[in-house]
Design an enzyme around this catalytic site. Structure first.
Site, PDB file in Angstrom:
ATOM      1  CD  GLU A   1     -35.678  28.248  13.310  1.00 49.81           C
ATOM      2  OE1 GLU A   1     -36.637  28.964  12.995  1.00 49.81           O
ATOM      3  OE2 GLU A   1     -35.800  27.070  13.659  1.00 49.81           O
TER       4      GLU A   1
ATOM      5  N   PRO B   1     -41.285  26.238   3.700  1.00 50.20           N
ATOM      6  CG  PRO B   1     -41.223  25.998   6.021  1.00 50.20           C
ATOM      7  CD  PRO B   1     -40.342  26.126   4.817  1.00 50.20           C
TER       8      PRO B   1
ATOM      9  NE  ARG C   1     -43.359  11.083 -13.202  1.00 57.08           N
ATOM     10  CZ  ARG C   1     -44.594  11.092 -13.667  1.00 57.08           C
ATOM     11  NH1 ARG C   1     -45.253  12.228 -13.809  1.00 57.08           N
ATOM     12  NH2 ARG C   1     -45.201   9.966 -14.007  1.00 57.08           N
TER      13      ARG C   1
ATOM     14  CG  ASP D   1     -48.846  10.450 -14.560  1.00 64.37           C
ATOM     15  OD1 ASP D   1     -49.072   9.239 -14.564  1.00 64.37           O
ATOM     16  OD2 ASP D   1     -47.754  10.961 -14.865  1.00 64.37           O
TER      17      ASP D   1
HETATM   18  N1  SAH Z   1     -38.097  28.582  10.357  1.00 61.94           N
HETATM   19  C1  SAH Z   1     -38.608  28.285   9.033  1.00 61.94           C
HETATM   20  C2  SAH Z   1     -38.503  26.801   8.723  1.00 61.94           C
HETATM   21  C3  SAH Z   1     -37.104  26.354   8.488  1.00 61.94           C
HETATM   22  S1  SAH Z   1     -37.021  24.689   8.023  1.00 61.94           S
HETATM   23  C4  SAH Z   1     -40.075  28.710   8.957  1.00 61.94           C
HETATM   24  O1  SAH Z   1     -40.745  28.636   9.964  1.00 61.94           O
HETATM   25  O2  SAH Z   1     -40.531  29.044   7.872  1.00 61.94           O
HETATM   26  C5  SAH Z   1     -35.439  24.627   7.281  1.00 61.94           C
HETATM   27  C6  SAH Z   1     -35.412  24.611   5.753  1.00 61.94           C
HETATM   28  O3  SAH Z   1     -36.046  23.441   5.300  1.00 61.94           O
HETATM   29  C7  SAH Z   1     -36.130  25.757   5.078  1.00 61.94           C
HETATM   30  O4  SAH Z   1     -35.272  26.858   4.903  1.00 61.94           O
HETATM   31  C8  SAH Z   1     -36.545  25.146   3.753  1.00 61.94           C
HETATM   32  O5  SAH Z   1     -35.528  25.265   2.774  1.00 61.94           O
HETATM   33  C9  SAH Z   1     -36.724  23.684   4.075  1.00 61.94           C
HETATM   34  N2  SAH Z   1     -38.135  23.281   4.247  1.00 61.94           N
HETATM   35  C10 SAH Z   1     -38.719  22.920   5.402  1.00 61.94           C
HETATM   36  N3  SAH Z   1     -40.008  22.587   5.214  1.00 61.94           N
HETATM   37  C11 SAH Z   1     -40.252  22.721   3.907  1.00 61.94           C
HETATM   38  C12 SAH Z   1     -41.405  22.526   3.087  1.00 61.94           C
HETATM   39  N4  SAH Z   1     -42.559  22.131   3.600  1.00 61.94           N
HETATM   40  N5  SAH Z   1     -41.297  22.767   1.774  1.00 61.94           N
HETATM   41  C13 SAH Z   1     -40.134  23.185   1.230  1.00 61.94           C
HETATM   42  N6  SAH Z   1     -38.994  23.386   1.942  1.00 61.94           N
HETATM   43  C14 SAH Z   1     -39.045  23.160   3.268  1.00 61.94           C
END
Ligand code: SAH
Length: 250
Positions: free
Chosen positions: A118, A91, A156, A171
């Site tokens: 995490e 994220p 795709r 698209d």
């Molecule tokens: N503690 C981290 C979040 C971990 S979420 C932080 O605050 O940044 C757990 C896993 O889910 C992450 O390592 C990632 O691989 C995935 N993930 C969660 N949300 C995501 C998003 N919006 N986009 C891409 N991967 C995501």
């Protein structure tokens, strides 16, 4: 194209191989997806892949060793080009856009890394990963769904994967605009007719109508996209007209 995905939950990816377009693309040799269990690269007898964060705090982090070794094993087996992206789904990454899908589709090989718990030890980010992608401003439990989103959007675009090679170009987001509205038969459904121009057979007028609809729709729903869309003088003039009569925007 080859895509190698590193995950703690390989079973989640069964859905990718079993669906129509993906299955056909794999059978035709257009895409080869390798799913690797990070746990297979831990050496202790309990196959531990996570550990407590230094400094304390809630949750567990993925340890660096199995992730580095999994990527190294893929590299050794496949011998990918040196510019192959190693992508961490997180994220905290750059928001994923159609332009990224188009850029990644140019590569012959991608490596995707799914975090969990995490997240991952910072040294993975620093010394292994070449780019970080987020699929949106929300937090998922793991990177698997995000990796599937990226994989789907990229695959795709590989020539031959969709029925007609032209179709991705129209698209939404391909030229920076949302797509125009589309209709199929019947021409009149419950008294709701298809716009007459689409039945006219006049291709130039249809193309113009579609362009204007795409502009109107983008202005109404995602005006931010107009800042970077590819617009010509006629488009800009039409947008100005729409702005001067906002009620008729669509
Ligand atoms: N503690 C981290 C979040 C971990 S979420 C932080 O605050 O940044 C757990 C896993 O889910 C992450 O390592 C990632 O691989 C995935 N993930 C969660 N949300 C995501 C998003 N919006 N986009 C891409 N991967 C995501």
């Amino acid at each position: 194209m080859r895509i190698d995905i590193l995950t703690l939950f390989p079973g989640m990816f069964d859905i990718l191989g079993g669906t129509g377009i993906f299955q056909r693309a794999a059978e035709q040799g257009l895409v080869d997806i390798g799913i690797h269990n990070i746990r297979d690269y831990s050496h202790d007898k309990h196959h531990v892949v996570d550990d407590y964060p230094y400094g304390g705090g809630a949750g567990m982090l993925l340890k660096p060793e199995p992730i580095f070794e999994a990527v190294e094993a893929v590299r050794q087996a496949v011998q990918p080009p040196s510019d192959t992206p190693v992508i961490l789904l997180t994220p905290q990454g750059c928001p994923f856009r159609q332009a990224d899908a188009q850029r990644l589709a140019q590569h012959s090989h991608l490596i995707l890394l799914c975090g969990h718990y995490e997240g991952v030890d910072e040294r993975v980010r620093q010394h292994l990963v070449t780019e970080e992608i987020s699929i949106g401003d929300y937090v998922l439990t793991g990177g698997e769904l995000a990796a599937m989103v990226v994989t789907d959007a990229v695959v795709r675009l590989i020539p031959g994967v969709l029925g007609s090679e032209d179709s991705p170009q129209d698209d939404s987001h391909s030229d920076g605009l949302l797509e125009y509205p589309q209709y199929t038969r019947p021409a009149d459904y419950r008294g709701w007719p298809v716009p007459e121009i689409l039945l006219s057979g006049n291709h130039a007028q249809i193309a113009r109508w579609r362009r204007q609809q795409a502009l109107a729709r983008t202005l109404q729903r995602r005006p931010d996209l107009l800042q970077t869309a590819e617009l010509d003088a006629k488009d800009i003039q039409y947008i100005e007209e729409l702005k001067s009569r906002p009620d008729e925007a669509e």
